[in-house]
Every structure is written in C-alpha cells, then in structure tokens.
Motif scaffolding. Structure first.
Motif, PDB file in Angstrom:
ATOM      1  N   PRO A 176      13.609 -15.446 -74.439  1.00  0.00           N
ATOM      2  CA  PRO A 176      12.303 -15.803 -73.879  1.00  0.00           C
ATOM      3  C   PRO A 176      11.393 -15.991 -75.259  1.00  0.00           C
ATOM      4  N   ALA A 177      10.341 -16.901 -74.872  1.00  0.00           N
ATOM      5  CA  ALA A 177       9.064 -16.822 -75.947  1.00  0.00           C
ATOM      6  C   ALA A 177       8.326 -15.591 -75.674  1.00  0.00           C
ATOM      7  N   PRO A 178       7.540 -15.110 -76.703  1.00  0.00           N
ATOM      8  CA  PRO A 178       7.028 -13.830 -76.488  1.00  0.00           C
ATOM      9  C   PRO A 178       5.380 -13.994 -76.175  1.00  0.00           C
ATOM     10  N   HIS A 179       5.570 -14.266 -74.580  1.00  0.00           N
ATOM     11  CA  HIS A 179       4.270 -14.653 -74.212  1.00  0.00           C
ATOM     12  C   HIS A 179       3.114 -13.701 -74.129  1.00  0.00           C
ATOM     13  N   ASP A 180       3.694 -12.250 -74.495  1.00  0.00           N
ATOM     14  CA  ASP A 180       2.462 -11.282 -74.544  1.00  0.00           C
ATOM     15  C   ASP A 180       1.959 -11.192 -75.947  1.00  0.00           C
ATOM     16  N   ILE A 181       2.387 -12.321 -76.595  1.00  0.00           N
ATOM     17  CA  ILE A 181       1.867 -11.983 -78.191  1.00  0.00           C
ATOM     18  C   ILE A 181       0.545 -11.941 -78.250  1.00  0.00           C
ATOM     19  N   ALA A 182      -0.451 -12.443 -77.376  1.00  0.00           N
ATOM     20  CA  ALA A 182      -1.893 -12.398 -77.672  1.00  0.00           C
ATOM     21  C   ALA A 182      -2.488 -11.087 -77.234  1.00  0.00           C
ATOM     22  N   ASP A 183      -1.724 -10.255 -76.230  1.00  0.00           N
ATOM     23  CA  ASP A 183      -2.068  -9.021 -76.005  1.00  0.00           C
ATOM     24  C   ASP A 183      -1.747  -8.169 -77.395  1.00  0.00           C
ATOM     25  N   ASN A 184      -0.621  -8.386 -77.899  1.00  0.00           N
ATOM     26  CA  ASN A 184      -0.179  -7.549 -78.909  1.00  0.00           C
ATOM     27  C   ASN A 184      -1.181  -7.668 -79.989  1.00  0.00           C
ATOM     28  N   MET A 185      -1.459  -9.000 -80.362  1.00  0.00           N
ATOM     29  CA  MET A 185      -2.198  -9.172 -81.507  1.00  0.00           C
ATOM     30  C   MET A 185      -3.712  -8.662 -81.452  1.00  0.00           C
ATOM     31  N   ALA A 186      -4.023  -8.808 -80.135  1.00  0.00           N
ATOM     32  CA  ALA A 186      -5.443  -8.234 -79.680  1.00  0.00           C
ATOM     33  C   ALA A 186      -5.604  -6.741 -80.146  1.00  0.00           C
ATOM     34  N   GLY A 226      -0.886 -17.749 -79.847  1.00  0.00           N
ATOM     35  CA  GLY A 226      -1.163 -16.300 -80.039  1.00  0.00           C
ATOM     36  C   GLY A 226      -2.477 -15.952 -81.192  1.00  0.00           C
ATOM     37  N   CYS A 227      -2.019 -16.887 -82.281  1.00  0.00           N
ATOM     38  CA  CYS A 227      -3.040 -16.719 -83.258  1.00  0.00           C
ATOM     39  C   CYS A 227      -4.557 -17.330 -83.003  1.00  0.00           C
ATOM     40  N   LEU A 228      -4.500 -18.453 -82.217  1.00  0.00           N
ATOM     41  CA  LEU A 228      -5.891 -19.116 -81.921  1.00  0.00           C
ATOM     42  C   LEU A 228      -6.471 -18.075 -80.936  1.00  0.00           C
ATOM     43  N   LEU A 229      -5.538 -17.517 -80.349  1.00  0.00           N
ATOM     44  CA  LEU A 229      -6.434 -16.545 -79.267  1.00  0.00           C
ATOM     45  C   LEU A 229      -7.147 -15.246 -79.822  1.00  0.00           C
ATOM     46  N   THR A 230      -6.627 -15.041 -81.089  1.00  0.00           N
ATOM     47  CA  THR A 230      -6.999 -13.636 -82.095  1.00  0.00           C
ATOM     48  C   THR A 230      -8.125 -13.874 -82.841  1.00  0.00           C
ATOM     49  N   ARG A 231      -9.056 -13.396 -82.708  1.00  0.00           N
ATOM     50  CA  ARG A 231     -10.504 -13.711 -83.485  1.00  0.00           C
ATOM     51  C   ARG A 231     -10.008 -13.626 -84.945  1.00  0.00           C
TER      52      ARG A 231
END
Length: 379
Positions: A271-281, A321-326
């Motif tokens: 599965p694609a890592p859909h929690d990537i934005a949470d991780n990067m945050a 994930g990158c675009l969601l991370t400032r």
C-alpha cells in the motif's frame, strides 16, 4: 533572496484523497525561515543558484510547474548518460530544477586511494547544473556501501578510522563549498526495526559517528543544508520514529542536522504510505527541512492497468506529502527514465519504476505529478 509562494488551494486527487487547504503559504528557499534550524545553520541557503528556470522552454515541464507550486523537482543523474546521450541531457535540463549524482560523489569514486581524490565527473555534473540554472544535492558523504577496498579491508584502529572519516568529509565538502545546496551527510544508518545499522562505522566508532559527520560537514561548508537520508521511513513506523528521536536528540545537543531525506523507493505490491504527511509533519515541527530524495515505484513485470494506477497513486502520495509539509523543499525522482533504472538489476522480475519510459516518453505517473503540481500552484 529567492522567495516562492506556495499556493495550496484545492489540491484533491482521487488516487490519494489528500486535500491541500492552506492558501498562499510563503515558502523561503534561500533563508532560514521561521521554524528552520536555530543553530546558526543558514538552513535554506541555496549556494551557486543561477536564475531559476532559464533552461525550461515550456510552462508545462515539471520544473516550471514545481516553481509555481513552491518546491523544486529533481532527478538523480547517470553521469555516463548525461555525457554521452543528448536526449537524456536535454530531459535533465528541461524537466528538473535540481540534480543529484547517482554515483559520482560516493566514496569509492571520489577517493579510490587513501588521500587521492578524483572529482572529475562530479565537477562535470556541477558545471552542467550551473549552466542550466539547477541546484545540486550532494549524495553522499557517509554510507555503509560503495566504499573503496582500501577502506573496507584496512585494519584501522578506531582513532585512525575516525581521522580518515574526518579527512574525507572535510576534503569533499570543502572541494564543493558554495556549490552544493543540500548534502546527504549520513545515508541509511538505520535498520527497519529502528536500531542503528551494524556496519563499519558503528562497529568501530560507536553511535557518535553521526554527530561527528554533521559537525565536520558543517565546518567545511556552513551554508550547505545537511540531511540525514534513509529508506522505508515514508510513513510512521519503528524506523521513522527512531530517526525522529535521533534528530530530535542531536538538535537538542546543537548538532547541525538540518534536513531529513525520505527516499521513497516504493513497490506497487504494498500500500502507498498515506500517513506520509503525518510523518513529515513531526519532522517539520522539529524545525528541520524535509525532502523526497529518491522516489521511484517499481512493479512486477509484465505490468497491468492496475499496477499502473497503483504506481500513479504512489508517486502522487509522495509528492502530496511534500506539498502538505511547509518546509519540504524538494521532490526528487531516482532517475527519470526506465532506460537507466537500477531496479531490474536488484529486484528480479521488477521494473518500469520511473516516470519516463525507455524511449523518454512520459508515462501516466509523469502526468499525475504534473497535475498535482499544477493544482498546488493555483493553475
């Protein structure tokens, strides 16, 4: 100062189901903006930057769309192909705003004999980047792999090995001082269970080698942005949490760890890592930059339509994930064409991992990335 505005109104795709809701986020690419490292790091300096985008002839290239979205888009570069194949070089110039050397800055290439350095191919890549308005990610200074035989077979004491490492990092970083945007200082230091990799460096030098490497690199070029880079850390898991804890601890001690590189080597069978934005945050909250540094998405061959859809989704998940991370600065693919992919040589029966096919034709993954960049840029 080169400032970009990241307009993130209304990015929503069926594949990943992510929504960018922050409007008009100011992204600073050449200054230590709020929330970036606080150790006098000059964390977002872009040394050697030429006029952005001058080589791209079209507003629909990835580099042009990425500029509007407030990030850079890069590729790993095969130096032999760059030197010997004009269509390859043209794609690198047109489509990407940063470049990463696949091999020519690694230890076995730049220091094949102790104290003897050869930067010829790396210098050629840096010159190409300058000529085409691109920044360079240096890859890498310290790794357990692609080490010269004189180093791996030498019976060095801990003090000798530490001195060798110090000299190597200092020599390479100093050679490129002012020309490298980001350095992958320490590469793949962790096992998947979150323990440090039991390699030459840990065995002889102990865990303190990580902090030493960052301090030495920073001393050699205070303006380069210093990253720790690893794979299988896209989502929240034991490995990414261990890396988070290490970075948090090192920064508390004043060690100039300024960025976390998330490689992004994926396979459509998982599965694609859909929690990537949470991780990067959570890395963002530490005040470090993040980047997707080595994205590719492999599949078992022959591929079918479902595999292609899963590949598109995986690429979009990483980019979003990158675009969601400032403070995610860049999205880099590990090679852009299947013609020169490393995947078939390592994963038997798998391939087609890149965004262009072997004939340099863009694949649906390329189109999907462009769509998300366009939406993020407000177009």
């Amino acid at each position: 100062m080169d400032k970009w505005t990241r307009t993130t109104a209304g990015l929503a795709t069926a594949a990943a189901g992510l929504l960018l809701t922050t409007a008009s986020v100011v992204f600073v690419s050449s200054d230590a903006s709020a929330g970036t490292p606080a150790h006098g790091d000059s964390a977002a300096v872009a040394p050697g930057a030429a006029s952005y985008g001058r080589a791209a002839p079209s507003g629909t290239t990835l580099r042009a769309l990425a500029r509007k979205a407030g990030i850079r888009v890069g590729t790993a570069v095969n130096s032999d192909a760059l030197a010997g194949e004009a269509p390859y070089a043209q794609k690198v110039a047109d489509e990407f705003s940063s470049v990463t050397p696949e091999n020519v800055m690694k230890w076995d290439t730049v220091e094949p004999a102790r104290g003897t350095y050869d930067f010829t191919q790396a210098d050629q890549l840096v010159a190409f980047a300058k000529a085409h308005g691109q920044l360079v990610r240096g890859h890498n200074l310290l790794w357990h792999n692609q080490l010269p035989s004189w180093l791996t077979s030498g019976d060095f004491s801990a003090a000798e090995l530490r001195d060798i490492l110090h000299q190597h990092i200092t020599a390479e970083v100093a050679h490129f001082k002012g020309e490298i945007w980001q350095w992958d200082v320490v590469n793949e230091a962790f096992n998947d269970d979150g323990t440090l990799r039991d390699d030459l460096w840990l065995d002889k030098l102990g865990p303190g080698y990580v902090a030493d490497a960052f301090r030495w690199a920073h001393a050699a070029d205070p303006k380069a942005v210093l990253f720790i880079n690893d794979y299988n850390i896209e989502g929240v898991n034991a490995k990414s949490t261990a890396l988070y804890d290490l970075v948090k601890g090192l920064r508390a001690e004043g060690v100039p760890v300024q960025g976390v590189g998330i490689q992004g080597h994926l396979d459509v069978k998982y599965p694609a890592p859909h929690d990537i934005a949470d991780n990067m945050a959570r890395f963002d909250a530490l005040g470090v930059q993040t980047a997707i540094t080595e994205a590719d998405v492999r599949m078992t061959l022959p591929a079918d339509a479902t595999d292609v859809e899963a590949q598109d989704e995986a690429y979009q998940t990483l980019l979003q994930g990158c675009l969601l991370t400032r403070h995610c600065t860049d999205f880099t693919v590990w090679g852009f064409t299947d013609k020169y992919s490393w995947v078939p040589g390592v994963f038997t029966g798998e391939g087609q991992a890149n965004i262009f096919d072997e004939n340099y034709r863009p694949k649906s993954a390329y189109t999907a990335l462009g769509q998300d960049l366009r939406l993020a840029g407000g177009r």
